[in-house]
Design a protein around this motif. Structure first.
Motif, mmCIF file in Angstrom:
data_model
loop_
_atom_site.group_PDB
_atom_site.id
_atom_site.type_symbol
_atom_site.label_atom_id
_atom_site.label_comp_id
_atom_site.label_asym_id
_atom_site.label_seq_id
_atom_site.Cartn_x
_atom_site.Cartn_y
_atom_site.Cartn_z
ATOM 1 N N ARG A 1 16.334 13.069 -4.785
ATOM 2 C CA ARG A 1 17.448 13.377 -5.678
ATOM 3 C C ARG A 1 18.785 13.380 -4.925
ATOM 4 N NH1 ARG A 1 17.322 18.273 -7.616
ATOM 5 N NH2 ARG A 1 15.479 19.080 -6.537
ATOM 6 N N LEU A 2 18.752 13.811 -3.648
ATOM 7 C CA LEU A 2 19.974 13.755 -2.852
ATOM 8 C C LEU A 2 20.384 12.304 -2.599
ATOM 9 C CD1 LEU A 2 22.202 15.017 -1.131
ATOM 10 C CD2 LEU A 2 20.583 15.109 0.783
ATOM 11 N N LYS A 3 19.415 11.449 -2.308
ATOM 12 C CA LYS A 3 19.724 10.041 -2.066
ATOM 13 C C LYS A 3 20.224 9.364 -3.336
ATOM 14 C CE LYS A 3 16.700 9.176 1.878
ATOM 15 N NZ LYS A 3 15.574 8.372 2.405
ATOM 16 N N ALA A 4 19.750 9.834 -4.504
ATOM 17 C CA ALA A 4 20.246 9.273 -5.759
ATOM 18 C C ALA A 4 21.746 9.529 -5.903
ATOM 19 C CB ALA A 4 19.490 9.867 -6.940
ATOM 20 N N ARG A 5 22.186 10.689 -5.461
ATOM 21 C CA ARG A 5 23.626 10.980 -5.485
ATOM 22 C C ARG A 5 24.351 10.159 -4.432
ATOM 23 N NH1 ARG A 5 26.844 16.748 -4.636
ATOM 24 N NH2 ARG A 5 28.737 15.796 -3.792
ATOM 25 N N VAL A 6 23.729 10.013 -3.274
ATOM 26 C CA VAL A 6 24.369 9.284 -2.181
ATOM 27 C C VAL A 6 24.530 7.807 -2.523
ATOM 28 C CG1 VAL A 6 24.081 8.573 0.223
ATOM 29 C CG2 VAL A 6 23.581 10.915 -0.440
ATOM 30 N N ASP A 7 23.641 7.285 -3.370
ATOM 31 C CA ASP A 7 23.755 5.880 -3.766
ATOM 32 C C ASP A 7 25.097 5.600 -4.419
ATOM 33 O OD1 ASP A 7 21.311 5.287 -2.766
ATOM 34 O OD2 ASP A 7 20.236 5.522 -4.667
ATOM 35 N N LYS A 8 25.663 6.595 -5.058
ATOM 36 C CA LYS A 8 26.970 6.430 -5.693
ATOM 37 C C LYS A 8 28.089 6.545 -4.657
ATOM 38 C CE LYS A 8 25.203 8.470 -9.984
ATOM 39 N NZ LYS A 8 25.365 9.580 -10.968
ATOM 40 N N ARG A 9 27.974 7.545 -3.779
ATOM 41 C CA ARG A 9 28.963 7.702 -2.717
ATOM 42 C C ARG A 9 28.399 8.609 -1.641
ATOM 43 N NH1 ARG A 9 35.066 10.320 -3.053
ATOM 44 N NH2 ARG A 9 35.745 9.650 -0.961
ATOM 45 N N ARG A 10 28.508 8.211 -0.396
ATOM 46 C CA ARG A 10 27.962 8.979 0.727
ATOM 47 C C ARG A 10 28.738 10.283 0.914
ATOM 48 N NH1 ARG A 10 27.616 4.812 5.622
ATOM 49 N NH2 ARG A 10 26.575 6.576 6.612
ATOM 50 N N VAL A 11 28.003 11.347 1.184
ATOM 51 C CA VAL A 11 28.633 12.660 1.329
ATOM 52 C C VAL A 11 29.149 12.837 2.753
ATOM 53 C CG1 VAL A 11 27.167 13.655 -0.446
ATOM 54 C CG2 VAL A 11 26.460 13.786 1.944
ATOM 55 N N CYS A 12 30.104 13.734 2.912
ATOM 56 C CA CYS A 12 30.718 13.998 4.224
ATOM 57 C C CYS A 12 29.931 15.093 4.938
ATOM 58 C CB CYS A 12 32.178 14.406 4.046
ATOM 59 S SG CYS A 12 32.990 14.842 5.598
ATOM 60 N N ASN A 13 29.301 14.755 6.037
ATOM 61 C CA ASN A 13 28.528 15.739 6.809
ATOM 62 C C ASN A 13 29.437 16.787 7.443
ATOM 63 O OD1 ASN A 13 26.148 14.555 6.171
ATOM 64 N ND2 ASN A 13 25.820 13.563 8.131
ATOM 65 N N ASN A 14 30.612 16.368 7.876
ATOM 66 C CA ASN A 14 31.523 17.330 8.501
ATOM 67 C C ASN A 14 31.836 18.483 7.560
ATOM 68 O OD1 ASN A 14 31.739 16.111 10.957
ATOM 69 N ND2 ASN A 14 33.624 15.020 10.511
ATOM 70 N N SER B 1 33.034 16.304 -2.840
ATOM 71 C CA SER B 1 32.730 17.128 -4.009
ATOM 72 C C SER B 1 31.621 18.117 -3.682
ATOM 73 C CB SER B 1 32.323 16.239 -5.186
ATOM 74 O OG SER B 1 31.201 15.453 -4.852
ATOM 75 N N PRO B 2 31.564 19.288 -4.382
ATOM 76 C CA PRO B 2 30.595 20.330 -4.042
ATOM 77 C C PRO B 2 29.156 19.805 -4.036
ATOM 78 C CG PRO B 2 32.198 21.149 -5.617
ATOM 79 C CD PRO B 2 32.431 19.674 -5.501
ATOM 80 N N LEU B 3 28.347 20.401 -3.139
ATOM 81 C CA LEU B 3 26.946 20.027 -2.989
ATOM 82 C C LEU B 3 26.080 21.221 -3.379
ATOM 83 C CD1 LEU B 3 25.229 17.596 -1.850
ATOM 84 C CD2 LEU B 3 25.104 18.894 0.286
ATOM 85 N N CYS C 1 36.604 19.263 7.481
ATOM 86 C CA CYS C 1 36.750 17.841 7.777
ATOM 87 C C CYS C 1 38.214 17.590 8.116
ATOM 88 C CB CYS C 1 36.312 16.973 6.597
ATOM 89 S SG CYS C 1 36.575 15.199 6.854
ATOM 90 N N GLU C 2 38.467 17.147 9.331
ATOM 91 C CA GLU C 2 39.842 16.945 9.783
ATOM 92 C C GLU C 2 40.546 15.847 9.004
ATOM 93 O OE1 GLU C 2 39.736 16.226 13.925
ATOM 94 O OE2 GLU C 2 39.067 18.240 14.458
ATOM 95 N N ALA C 3 39.792 14.885 8.461
ATOM 96 C CA ALA C 3 40.417 13.782 7.728
ATOM 97 C C ALA C 3 40.976 14.230 6.391
ATOM 98 C CB ALA C 3 39.401 12.658 7.523
ATOM 99 N N GLY C 4 40.415 15.289 5.818
ATOM 100 C CA GLY C 4 40.908 15.800 4.546
ATOM 101 C C GLY C 4 40.822 14.779 3.429
ATOM 102 N N ASP C 5 41.916 14.603 2.717
ATOM 103 C CA ASP C 5 41.937 13.665 1.596
ATOM 104 C C ASP C 5 41.796 12.224 2.051
ATOM 105 O OD1 ASP C 5 42.290 15.820 -0.067
ATOM 106 O OD2 ASP C 5 44.485 15.633 -0.143
ATOM 107 N N ARG C 6 42.024 11.961 3.328
ATOM 108 C CA ARG C 6 41.900 10.595 3.838
ATOM 109 C C ARG C 6 40.458 10.228 4.174
ATOM 110 N NH1 ARG C 6 43.552 10.636 8.433
ATOM 111 N NH2 ARG C 6 44.144 12.799 8.766
ATOM 112 N N CYS C 7 39.541 11.168 4.079
ATOM 113 C CA CYS C 7 38.140 10.912 4.416
ATOM 114 C C CYS C 7 37.524 9.956 3.394
ATOM 115 C CB CYS C 7 37.352 12.227 4.451
ATOM 116 S SG CYS C 7 35.604 11.998 4.902
#
Length: 515
Positions: free
Chosen positions: A389-402, A420-422, A409-415
């Motif tokens: 189920r996690l990979k099903a979400r990731v198929d749409k967009r990869r999540v930020c591990n940081n 989005s909440p997990l 995440c130092e990149a902030g909005d530029r990441c």
């Protein structure tokens, strides 16, 4: 209107100009300047072209750097437990050798280089010598399955049959040594042929560039003393090669050209050696011949089970007296030799349970084992349904591990990854998938909150007899899982939302999930 005086003065000037012929001299001088300019321009273009060619050549020389590992396979024979596994042993040998080379390269700061391995041997003669020990069959080239598996394990790894003549392997090694010694793309050369003093003359011209060379020693081969006088580095490689001499292989040669035969049962035994980490030594008794220990069983389950030709020994035990006794007399094998029934395999989950719990690791510190190798906190298995189920979400967009594992995440909005909440149920799955990606620093990593993997915790890993592909290096599976101490970590970051994160992301690994 000009007056007569001005008209006369102008006429006089014109007459003087015609008599001096100044325009002709100016035009001649201009023609000379044009010729000089053309010549200088031609010289400049040639010089610029030469400079561009040099810059391109220098750039090409820095592209695709590699190291060369040369092996005289007639003297440096692979571990008997690997040779006995035939095809399967070849791939394991290639992996062990590459892992050892990469570990050595990290110490030299050359971990960015590709590894080119070239092994040259008289396969027919080596097969005959190994057949006498019972490790391979009696065919003329019975070592071929091992070699084929070795060759297809890595693109730049080759075991080459040099032919039946005695000096063929020497000829090939000398040619490659001369070719790559002055190659700027070749950053380092490992030379595993130090049993033969004949190579001294080949290495002598490169003694002025000794930092580019490393001489390889192994417990199964006597390292010639003359090689130490070259001033080159010396590394010992133990995991892939034999730890004892083999009758029939190229003997050790003294400086005067005489040969010393390999050690026999009556000769002085080799000094004691340390087995590869996590692997018990071969076990014998007065009635049985030595048999190698099964590498796969030593840290998990062997796919061959009771039919495996190698010894199945508890990896936590190295004393033959701790084996279970026979309840009935041993039945003879087809060869007429007695077989021993070993203790039942150890459940990998029991071994992994020795890993430290995240709550037990002091803040800002890293758990290490007896080899000073980094250990990860114990990660309970995650249900396949949650991961799916996690990979099903990731198929749409990869999540930020940081963000999700470190809380920032130092990149902030530029990441480029998803912020989005997990859901809380997905956090262990995210940690599990992050741990399945190997840390580029391996066991030397000291970043306290590094969330990539340093040891494998997958019970279905193919290295333990399962079917799942594992990215963690093979040698990491053999490391003791018990904590010896907690050493200071580097740059510990605090997680804002949760304390379940233990690691930090290595460069370029902000999302460990597959695309």
């Amino acid at each position: 209107m000009l007056n007569d005086q001005e008209i006369n003065r102008a006429a006089a000037q014109l007459a003087d100009y015609r008599r001096s012929d100044a325009l002709s001299r100016i035009l001649d001088h201009y023609a000379v300047l044009i010729d000089d300019y053309k010549r200088l321009k031609s010289d400049y273009e040639e010089e610029r072209e030469s400079r561009e060619k040099y810059k391109q050549m220098a750039k090409d020389q820095e592209r695709n750097p590699f190291v060369l590992f040369l092996v005289d396979g007639d003297g440096y024979v692979f571990n008997e437990s690997l040779v006995a596994k035939r095809g399967e042993g070849g791939s394991i040998a290639a992996q062990l050798l590459n892992d050892e080379i990469n570990a050595s390269l990290r110490k030299k700061g050359l971990e960015h280089c590709q590894v080119m391995v070239r092994v040259y041997a008289n396969v027919a003669g080596l097969s005959k010598a190994l057949a006498k020990t019972g490790l391979v069959g009696g065919e003329s080239r019975s070592l071929s399955p091992f070699i084929a598996s070795f060759n297809r394990s890595y693109g730049l790894t080759e075991f080459v049959d040099a032919g039946d003549l005695k000096e063929n392997a020497d000829f090939k090694l000398r040619a490659l040594l001369r070719l790559y010694a002055d190659n700027t793309q070749c950053k380092h050369i490992y030379f595993a042929a130090c049993h033969d003093v004949g190579y001294i003359s080949e290495l002598m011209p490169f003694s002025g560039n000794s930092t580019k060379f490393t001489l390889v020693s192994t417990p199964g081969v006597r390292f010639h003393d003359e090689f130490t006088k070259l001033g080159m580095g010396i590394d010992e490689f133990r995991a892939a090669f034999r730890h004892s001499s083999l009758d029939g292989v190229l003997p050790y040669r003294q400086p005067n050209g005489t040969a010393i035969k390999p050690a026999t049962a009556q000769s002085k035994p080799n000094p004691p050696f340390k087995q590869p980490l996590g692997i018990a030594p071969p076990i014998t008794n007065s009635n049985d011949e030595p048999r190698p220990v099964c590498l796969l069983h030593s840290f998990g389950k062997c796919r061959y089970g009771k039919t495996c030709k190698q010894l199945h020994v508890d990896p936590q035990r190295s004393n033959p007296q701790q084996l279970t006794d026979l309840s009935s007399p041993p039945s003879p094998s087809p060869s007429g030799k007695a077989m021993m029934r070993m203790a039942s395999p150890v459940d990998p989950s029991i071994v992994l349970a020795n890993l430290p719990k995240s709550d037990n690791i002091p803040d800002g510190r890293v758990a290490v084992n007896s080899n000073n190798y980094r250990l990860d906190p114990y990660q309970p298995p995650v249900s396949p349904d949650t991961i799916s189920r996690l990979k099903a979400r990731v198929d749409k967009r990869r999540v930020c591990n940081n963000l999700h594992l470190l809380g920032m995440c130092e990149a902030g909005d530029r990441c480029e990854y998803d912020h989005s909440p997990l859901d809380d149920e997905f956090l262990p799955a995210l940690q599990w998938l992050a741990r399945s990606q190997p840390c580029p620093r391996r066991g030397a990593c000291r970043i306290a909150n590094c969330f990539t993997g340093h040891v494998c915790q997958n019970l279905e890993c193919k290295q333990r007899g399962g079917k799942m592909f594992c990215r963690i290096p093979y040698l990491a599976h053999l490391e003791p899982m018990a904590v010896v101490s907690y050493v200071p970590g580097l740059q510990k970051q605090r997680k804002a939302a949760s304390s379940s994160s233990e690691s930090s992301t290595p460069p370029g690994a902000r999302s460990a999930l597959p695309a």
